[in-house]
Design a protein around this motif. Structure first.
Motif, PDB file in Angstrom:
ATOM      1  N   ASN A  10     -19.651  11.035 -12.930  1.00 33.74           N
ATOM      2  CA  ASN A  10     -18.899  12.143 -13.510  1.00 33.74           C
ATOM      3  C   ASN A  10     -17.516  12.296 -12.893  1.00 33.74           C
ATOM      4  O   ASN A  10     -16.786  13.233 -13.196  1.00 33.74           O
ATOM      5  CB  ASN A  10     -19.678  13.451 -13.351  1.00 33.74           C
ATOM      6  N   MET A  11     -17.129  11.363 -11.961  1.00 38.47           N
ATOM      7  CA  MET A  11     -15.814  11.449 -11.340  1.00 38.47           C
ATOM      8  C   MET A  11     -14.895  10.419 -11.957  1.00 38.47           C
ATOM      9  O   MET A  11     -15.308   9.322 -12.315  1.00 38.47           O
ATOM     10  CB  MET A  11     -15.912  11.221  -9.821  1.00 38.47           C
ATOM     11  N   SER A  12     -13.624  10.793 -12.055  1.00 33.79           N
ATOM     12  CA  SER A  12     -12.633   9.902 -12.659  1.00 33.79           C
ATOM     13  C   SER A  12     -12.203   8.861 -11.646  1.00 33.79           C
ATOM     14  O   SER A  12     -11.769   9.188 -10.536  1.00 33.79           O
ATOM     15  CB  SER A  12     -11.409  10.713 -13.126  1.00 33.79           C
ATOM     16  N   LEU A  13     -12.345   7.566 -11.981  1.00 30.12           N
ATOM     17  CA  LEU A  13     -11.929   6.488 -11.089  1.00 30.12           C
ATOM     18  C   LEU A  13     -10.436   6.511 -10.843  1.00 30.12           C
ATOM     19  O   LEU A  13      -9.951   5.997  -9.831  1.00 30.12           O
ATOM     20  CB  LEU A  13     -12.356   5.138 -11.682  1.00 30.12           C
ATOM     21  N   GLU A  14      -9.720   7.126 -11.758  1.00 26.50           N
ATOM     22  CA  GLU A  14      -8.268   7.123 -11.618  1.00 26.50           C
ATOM     23  C   GLU A  14      -7.803   7.990 -10.453  1.00 26.50           C
ATOM     24  O   GLU A  14      -6.711   7.796  -9.931  1.00 26.50           O
ATOM     25  CB  GLU A  14      -7.627   7.627 -12.914  1.00 26.50           C
ATOM     26  N   THR A  15      -8.590   8.922 -10.065  1.00 25.46           N
ATOM     27  CA  THR A  15      -8.205   9.826  -8.975  1.00 25.46           C
ATOM     28  C   THR A  15      -8.702   9.346  -7.614  1.00 25.46           C
ATOM     29  O   THR A  15      -8.467   9.990  -6.597  1.00 25.46           O
ATOM     30  CB  THR A  15      -8.767  11.228  -9.236  1.00 25.46           C
ATOM     31  N   MET A  16      -9.389   8.214  -7.566  1.00 28.55           N
ATOM     32  CA  MET A  16      -9.989   7.743  -6.316  1.00 28.55           C
ATOM     33  C   MET A  16      -9.400   6.393  -5.925  1.00 28.55           C
ATOM     34  O   MET A  16      -9.189   5.533  -6.784  1.00 28.55           O
ATOM     35  CB  MET A  16     -11.514   7.629  -6.469  1.00 28.55           C
ATOM     36  N   SER A  17      -9.146   6.239  -4.622  1.00 25.65           N
ATOM     37  CA  SER A  17      -8.625   4.961  -4.138  1.00 25.65           C
ATOM     38  C   SER A  17      -9.075   4.758  -2.700  1.00 25.65           C
ATOM     39  O   SER A  17      -9.390   5.708  -1.979  1.00 25.65           O
ATOM     40  CB  SER A  17      -7.091   4.917  -4.221  1.00 25.65           C
ATOM     41  N   CYS A  18      -9.077   3.511  -2.267  1.00 27.92           N
ATOM     42  CA  CYS A  18      -9.504   3.155  -0.895  1.00 27.92           C
ATOM     43  C   CYS A  18      -8.456   3.612   0.110  1.00 27.92           C
ATOM     44  O   CYS A  18      -7.249   3.415  -0.101  1.00 27.92           O
ATOM     45  CB  CYS A  18      -9.716   1.648  -0.814  1.00 27.92           C
ATOM     46  N   THR A  19      -8.906   4.199   1.184  1.00 25.17           N
ATOM     47  CA  THR A  19      -7.995   4.711   2.206  1.00 25.17           C
ATOM     48  C   THR A  19      -7.183   3.590   2.845  1.00 25.17           C
ATOM     49  O   THR A  19      -6.027   3.779   3.221  1.00 25.17           O
ATOM     50  CB  THR A  19      -8.782   5.464   3.290  1.00 25.17           C
ATOM     51  N   ARG A  20      -7.731   2.409   2.928  1.00 29.94           N
ATOM     52  CA  ARG A  20      -7.034   1.310   3.614  1.00 29.94           C
ATOM     53  C   ARG A  20      -6.120   0.530   2.663  1.00 29.94           C
ATOM     54  O   ARG A  20      -4.944   0.345   2.924  1.00 29.94           O
ATOM     55  CB  ARG A  20      -8.052   0.364   4.257  1.00 29.94           C
ATOM     56  N   CYS A  21      -6.679   0.057   1.548  1.00 30.75           N
ATOM     57  CA  CYS A  21      -5.897  -0.814   0.663  1.00 30.75           C
ATOM     58  C   CYS A  21      -5.254  -0.071  -0.505  1.00 30.75           C
ATOM     59  O   CYS A  21      -4.457  -0.649  -1.259  1.00 30.75           O
ATOM     60  CB  CYS A  21      -6.744  -1.961   0.147  1.00 30.75           C
ATOM     61  N   ASP A  22      -5.639   1.190  -0.662  1.00 27.65           N
ATOM     62  CA  ASP A  22      -5.114   2.034  -1.727  1.00 27.65           C
ATOM     63  C   ASP A  22      -5.468   1.523  -3.117  1.00 27.65           C
ATOM     64  O   ASP A  22      -4.849   1.900  -4.118  1.00 27.65           O
ATOM     65  CB  ASP A  22      -3.587   2.175  -1.605  1.00 27.65           C
ATOM     66  N   GLU A  23      -6.435   0.619  -3.195  1.00 25.18           N
ATOM     67  CA  GLU A  23      -6.925   0.105  -4.479  1.00 25.18           C
ATOM     68  C   GLU A  23      -8.033   1.028  -4.997  1.00 25.18           C
ATOM     69  O   GLU A  23      -8.706   1.718  -4.234  1.00 25.18           O
ATOM     70  CB  GLU A  23      -7.474  -1.315  -4.316  1.00 25.18           C
ATOM     71  N   GLY A  24      -8.249   1.003  -6.303  1.00 27.47           N
ATOM     72  CA  GLY A  24      -9.288   1.819  -6.900  1.00 27.47           C
ATOM     73  C   GLY A  24     -10.661   1.194  -6.736  1.00 27.47           C
ATOM     74  O   GLY A  24     -10.829   0.118  -6.122  1.00 27.47           O
ATOM     75  N   PHE A  25     -11.650   1.848  -7.271  1.00 26.30           N
ATOM     76  CA  PHE A  25     -13.040   1.404  -7.155  1.00 26.30           C
ATOM     77  C   PHE A  25     -13.580   1.018  -8.522  1.00 26.30           C
ATOM     78  O   PHE A  25     -13.207   1.585  -9.550  1.00 26.30           O
ATOM     79  CB  PHE A  25     -13.907   2.499  -6.544  1.00 26.30           C
ATOM     80  N   TRP A  39     -13.692   4.391   1.281  1.00 26.08           N
ATOM     81  CA  TRP A  39     -13.292   3.032   1.634  1.00 26.08           C
ATOM     82  C   TRP A  39     -14.135   2.028   0.838  1.00 26.08           C
ATOM     83  O   TRP A  39     -15.307   2.262   0.560  1.00 26.08           O
ATOM     84  CB  TRP A  39     -13.536   2.755   3.123  1.00 26.08           C
ATOM     85  N   HIS A  40     -13.491   0.914   0.509  1.00 23.58           N
ATOM     86  CA  HIS A  40     -14.302  -0.223   0.107  1.00 23.58           C
ATOM     87  C   HIS A  40     -15.117  -0.645   1.323  1.00 23.58           C
ATOM     88  O   HIS A  40     -14.655  -0.522   2.464  1.00 23.58           O
ATOM     89  CB  HIS A  40     -13.421  -1.406  -0.337  1.00 23.58           C
ATOM     90  N   ILE A  41     -16.286  -1.157   1.071  1.00 27.84           N
ATOM     91  CA  ILE A  41     -17.112  -1.600   2.204  1.00 27.84           C
ATOM     92  C   ILE A  41     -16.374  -2.659   3.015  1.00 27.84           C
ATOM     93  O   ILE A  41     -16.368  -2.645   4.243  1.00 27.84           O
ATOM     94  CB  ILE A  41     -18.472  -2.135   1.717  1.00 27.84           C
ATOM     95  N   GLN A  42     -15.711  -3.596   2.349  1.00 26.05           N
ATOM     96  CA  GLN A  42     -15.014  -4.660   3.060  1.00 26.05           C
ATOM     97  C   GLN A  42     -13.731  -4.167   3.742  1.00 26.05           C
ATOM     98  O   GLN A  42     -13.165  -4.847   4.583  1.00 26.05           O
ATOM     99  CB  GLN A  42     -14.684  -5.819   2.103  1.00 26.05           C
ATOM    100  N   CYS A  43     -13.256  -2.985   3.358  1.00 25.69           N
ATOM    101  CA  CYS A  43     -12.048  -2.425   3.977  1.00 25.69           C
ATOM    102  C   CYS A  43     -12.361  -1.540   5.186  1.00 25.69           C
ATOM    103  O   CYS A  43     -11.459  -1.209   5.964  1.00 25.69           O
ATOM    104  CB  CYS A  43     -11.260  -1.611   2.946  1.00 25.69           C
ATOM    105  N   PHE A  44     -13.624  -1.133   5.315  1.00 25.92           N
ATOM    106  CA  PHE A  44     -13.982  -0.249   6.431  1.00 25.92           C
ATOM    107  C   PHE A  44     -14.236  -1.100   7.679  1.00 25.92           C
ATOM    108  O   PHE A  44     -15.360  -1.465   7.995  1.00 25.92           O
ATOM    109  CB  PHE A  44     -15.219   0.576   6.066  1.00 25.92           C
ATOM    110  N   VAL A  45     -13.128  -1.477   8.353  1.00 27.01           N
ATOM    111  CA  VAL A  45     -13.192  -2.409   9.482  1.00 27.01           C
ATOM    112  C   VAL A  45     -12.336  -1.889  10.634  1.00 27.01           C
ATOM    113  O   VAL A  45     -11.552  -0.945  10.479  1.00 27.01           O
ATOM    114  CB  VAL A  45     -12.691  -3.813   9.065  1.00 27.01           C
ATOM    115  N   CYS A  46     -12.478  -2.528  11.814  1.00 36.46           N
ATOM    116  CA  CYS A  46     -11.703  -2.184  13.014  1.00 36.46           C
ATOM    117  C   CYS A  46     -10.222  -2.431  12.750  1.00 36.46           C
ATOM    118  O   CYS A  46      -9.833  -3.473  12.213  1.00 36.46           O
ATOM    119  CB  CYS A  46     -12.187  -3.016  14.191  1.00 36.46           C
ATOM    120  N   ALA A  47      -9.376  -1.472  13.145  1.00 32.33           N
ATOM    121  CA  ALA A  47      -7.941  -1.598  12.933  1.00 32.33           C
ATOM    122  C   ALA A  47      -7.322  -2.670  13.821  1.00 32.33           C
ATOM    123  O   ALA A  47      -6.173  -3.062  13.605  1.00 32.33           O
ATOM    124  CB  ALA A  47      -7.268  -0.252  13.202  1.00 32.33           C
ATOM    125  N   GLN A  48      -8.060  -3.158  14.816  1.00 30.78           N
ATOM    126  CA  GLN A  48      -7.521  -4.164  15.730  1.00 30.78           C
ATOM    127  C   GLN A  48      -8.016  -5.571  15.391  1.00 30.78           C
ATOM    128  O   GLN A  48      -7.222  -6.495  15.235  1.00 30.78           O
ATOM    129  CB  GLN A  48      -7.901  -3.816  17.178  1.00 30.78           C
TER     130      GLN A  48
END
Length: 345
Positions: A10-25, A39-48
Motif C-alpha cells: 500500500n506504499m508508493s515506491l516513488e516515495t521510497m529510496s535506499c539511504t546509501r545508493c538513493d535508488e528505489g526498491f 536500505w537495500h540488503i546489499q547496501c547495508f554494509v560497513c562504511a569502511q
C-alpha cells in the motif's frame, strides 16, 4: 539486527529510496529498516570495508555505520593500563583513556572511576593515599577515615591510624584517644571474630597483658621474661634481634640473649670451632678452647693440663715440635713463655 522487511503493497515506491545508493526498491523486494531508514540488503554494509555486518552487529558514529572491527580501529580508545580497546564507558584522565576497572590508585589499587583522584607527581592517587603522603612529608600521620592530619599520637586500629575521636570505648562508650587498646573479641566462630577498642581504664580492668616491646595487647601466646610480657615474635635477642620462638635464652643486665651471643659477649667460644663450649673449658694464651680442640699447631697432637707447651704465633706448640725449632727461635719462645707464666701464674 535491523529488521528485514518487504515493501508494503500500500506504499508508493516513488516515495521510497535506499539511504546509501538513493535508488528505489522493486515491488516485494526485501529491505533493511534501521531506525526508520531504508536500505537495500546489499547496501547495508560497513562504511569502511563495505562488508555486510556479521550477525547484524554494527556501531554508529557521526551518522555512519561500521562493523565492530573497523569501529575499534578507527574510533575506540585503547586502555592505558591493559592495552585493550575500551568499549562502553571510557575514563579520560591523566591524558589517557582507561577501562573503569583499570583506573586505580597507583599506591593502594583502589578504583578511582567513581571516587575521584588527585594527581601527585604524575601519579593518580586516591584521596587517602595523597593525604598520607602529604602528612609524611611533614612528619605527621593522616587519618584513614577523614584523611585529615593527626596532631600528636594516632589511634592504631586494624593496621591503620585514626583520630581517636572517631571511635568510642566498646565498654563505657567514652570518646577514645591514642591510648586506646585494641582487643580481638572472639565469638566462637572464626569468621565472626572482630577487633574492638577499649579506653585504657576499661582495658586495664580486663587484665590483658601488654607487650614489653610494642606496648600493644597480647591476644595469643604470651612469653613472660625479664619481668615483662611479650608477643612471641617480639621477644628477641638483644644482639641479633632474632626471635627466640621457644628456644632457650640467657639473661644479663636486664636483657635477653641467644646462646651464641650470650657466650660471645659474656661466656666462652672455642678459639678453633667458634662454637659455645658446653663442657669443660681449656683456658690458655688468653683464649678459650674445647678440651678436644686444644692441640699443637704443628703436629696436631692433643694437649692437656699436664702437657708442656710453648706459644708460637699466639698458638700452642708441643715440646717435641719446640725442640725441632732453630735454637735462636726456641730461645725467644722460651723467654716469651716465661714472661707469660709470670703474668699468669
Amino acid at each position: 539486527m535491523p529488521p528485514i522487511t518487504q515493501v508494503p503493497a500500500n506504499m508508493s515506491l516513488e516515495t521510497m529510496s535506499c539511504t546509501r545508493c538513493d535508488e528505489g526498491f522493486e515491488p516485494q523486494e526485501k529491505i533493511v529498516n534501521s531506525n526508520g531508514q531504508l536500505w537495500h540488503i546489499q547496501c547495508f554494509v560497513c562504511a569502511q570495508c563495505f562488508r555486510t555486518f556479521q550477525d547484524g552487529i554494527f556501531y554508529e558514529f557521526e551518522g555512519r555505520k561500521y562493523c565492530e572491527k573497523d569501529f575499534r580501529v578507527l574510533f575506540a580508545p585503547y586502555c592505558n593500563k591493559c592495552g585493550d580497546i575500551v568499549i562502553g564507558r571510557v575514563i579520560k584522565a591523566m591524558q589517557a583513556s582507561w577501562h573503569p576497572d583499570c583506573f586505580r590508585c597507583q599506591l593502594c589499587a583502589k578504583e578511582l572511576a567513581d571516587s575521584g583522584f588527585i594527581k601527585n607527581n604524575n601519579r593518580a592517587l586516591c584521596h587517602g593515599c595523597n593525604a598520607s603522603i602529604k602528612a609524611s612529608e611533614i612528619g605527621k600521620y593522616s587519618c584513614h577515615k577523614c584523611h585529615g592530619l593527626i596532631d600528636g599520637a594516632p589511634l592504631r586500629f586494624r593496621g591503620e591510624v585514626y583520630h581517636g575521636y572517631h571511635f568510642n570505648c566498646t565498654s563505657c562508650g567514652i570518646e577514645l584517644d591514642s591510648t586506646a587498646r585494641e582487643i580481638k573479641s572472639r565469638t566462637g566462630f572464626a569468621a565472626n571474630d572482630m577487633n574492638e577498642l577499649y579506653c585504657l581504664k576499661c582495658h586495664d580492668r580486663m587484665g590483658v597483658p601488654i607487650c614489653g616491646a610494642c606496648r600493644r595487647p597480647i591476644e595469643e601466646r604470651v612469653v613472660t621474661a625479664l619481668g615483662k610480657h611479650w608477643h612471641v615474635e617480639h621477644f628477641v635477642c638483644a644482639k641479633c634481634e632474632k626471635p627466640f620462638l621457644g628456644h632457650r635464652h640467657y639473661e644479663k643486665r636486664g636483657l635477653a640473649y641467644c646462646e651464641t651471643h650470650y657466650h660471645q659477649l659474656f661466656g666462652n667460644l672455642c678459639f678453633v670451632c667458634n662454637q659455645v663450649i658446653g663442657g669443660d673449658v681449656f683456658t690458655a694464651l688468653n683464649k678459650a678452647w674445647c678440651v678436644h680442640h686444644f692441640s699443637c699447631d704443628m703436629c696436631n697432637q692433643n694437649l692437656d693440663l699436664k702437657s708442656k707447651f710453648y706459644e708460637y704465633d699466639e698458638k700452642p706448640v708441643c715440646k717435641k715440635c719446640y725442640e725441632k725449632m732453630p735454637s735462636e727461635l726456641r730461645k725467644r719462645l722460651r723467654i716469651a713463655h716465661e714472661n707469660t707464666m709470670r703474668k699468669n701464674p
